[in-house]
Design a protein around this motif. Structure first.
Motif, PDB file in Angstrom:
ATOM      1  N   ARG A  71     -21.309 -26.489 -89.501  1.00 42.79           N
ATOM      2  CA  ARG A  71     -22.401 -27.737 -89.207  1.00 42.79           C
ATOM      3  C   ARG A  71     -22.475 -28.836 -90.318  1.00 42.79           C
ATOM      4  NH1 ARG A  71     -28.108 -27.808 -89.649  1.00 42.79           N
ATOM      5  NH2 ARG A  71     -29.219 -29.422 -88.645  1.00 42.79           N
ATOM      6  N   TRP A 102     -18.439 -33.449 -83.401  1.00 41.51           N
ATOM      7  CA  TRP A 102     -19.696 -33.616 -82.854  1.00 41.51           C
ATOM      8  C   TRP A 102     -20.512 -32.499 -82.540  1.00 41.51           C
ATOM      9  CZ3 TRP A 102     -22.460 -37.873 -84.256  1.00 41.51           C
ATOM     10  CH2 TRP A 102     -21.546 -39.046 -84.408  1.00 41.51           C
ATOM     11  N   ASP A 103     -20.012 -31.509 -81.609  1.00 39.01           N
ATOM     12  CA  ASP A 103     -20.425 -30.365 -81.237  1.00 39.01           C
ATOM     13  C   ASP A 103     -20.827 -29.584 -82.218  1.00 39.01           C
ATOM     14  OD1 ASP A 103     -20.313 -31.105 -78.614  1.00 39.01           O
ATOM     15  OD2 ASP A 103     -18.424 -29.760 -78.275  1.00 39.01           O
ATOM     16  N   SER A 105     -21.511 -30.486 -85.457  1.00 41.46           N
ATOM     17  CA  SER A 105     -22.387 -31.071 -86.471  1.00 41.46           C
ATOM     18  C   SER A 105     -23.787 -30.944 -85.690  1.00 41.46           C
ATOM     19  CB  SER A 105     -22.154 -32.619 -86.539  1.00 41.46           C
ATOM     20  OG  SER A 105     -22.466 -33.274 -85.659  1.00 41.46           O
ATOM     21  N   SER A 106     -23.747 -30.830 -84.420  1.00 38.09           N
ATOM     22  CA  SER A 106     -25.064 -30.612 -83.827  1.00 38.09           C
ATOM     23  C   SER A 106     -25.530 -28.822 -83.517  1.00 38.09           C
ATOM     24  CB  SER A 106     -25.341 -31.440 -82.551  1.00 38.09           C
ATOM     25  OG  SER A 106     -24.194 -30.953 -81.588  1.00 38.09           O
ATOM     26  N   LYS A 107     -24.435 -28.328 -82.957  1.00 41.61           N
ATOM     27  CA  LYS A 107     -24.646 -26.954 -82.505  1.00 41.61           C
ATOM     28  C   LYS A 107     -24.340 -25.969 -83.538  1.00 41.61           C
ATOM     29  CE  LYS A 107     -23.393 -28.224 -77.977  1.00 41.61           C
ATOM     30  NZ  LYS A 107     -22.423 -28.035 -76.885  1.00 41.61           N
TER      31      LYS A 107
END
Length: 122
Positions: A71, A102-103, A105-107
């Motif tokens: 992340r 993006w996934d 960094s968020s999840k």
């Protein structure tokens, strides 16, 4: 103080997963990680790093086993204005890798399918 080329080499090595995120303060990049957010402050020398698809794929695979590191790494890659993703964006699998960033960094995770594609690109 590190030279611009040394700073670029260190940033690329972190992107590839060859050096730990903890070395970034040496090149003026500070990541503040909280449970719900990350902050980036950077005062690196005027250097622009342009990673390849292979560089990103290698980093993705290296950091993937550790959710928090993945992340933070993805946030660093997306959030640092000195990282130019032009080569990745123009690659046929580039959109997939950018979406994976993006996934991540968020999840803090990426799918098995993305990991397989990253393996083929690394």
């Amino acid at each position: 103080m590190l030279s611009i080329s040394s700073s670029a080499d260190i940033i690329l090595a972190v992107i590839r997963g060859e050096m730990p995120l903890g070395i970034l303060p040496e090149v003026g990049i500070h990541l503040i990680v909280r449970e719900d957010a990350c902050e980036l402050s950077s005062k690196p020398p005027a250097v622009v790093v342009t990673p390849s698809v292979s560089d990103l794929a290698r980093g993705l695979l290296t950091y993937r086993p550790n959710r928090d590191e993945l992340r933070t790494w993805a946030f660093f890659v997306l959030g640092n204005s000195d990282i130019d993703l032009e080569q990745v964006e123009s690659h046929p699998q580039g959109d997939l890798l950018i979406n994976a960033l993006w996934d991540a960094s968020s999840k803090g995770s990426v799918s098995i399918d993305v990991a397989r594609i990253a393996e083929s690109l690394s």
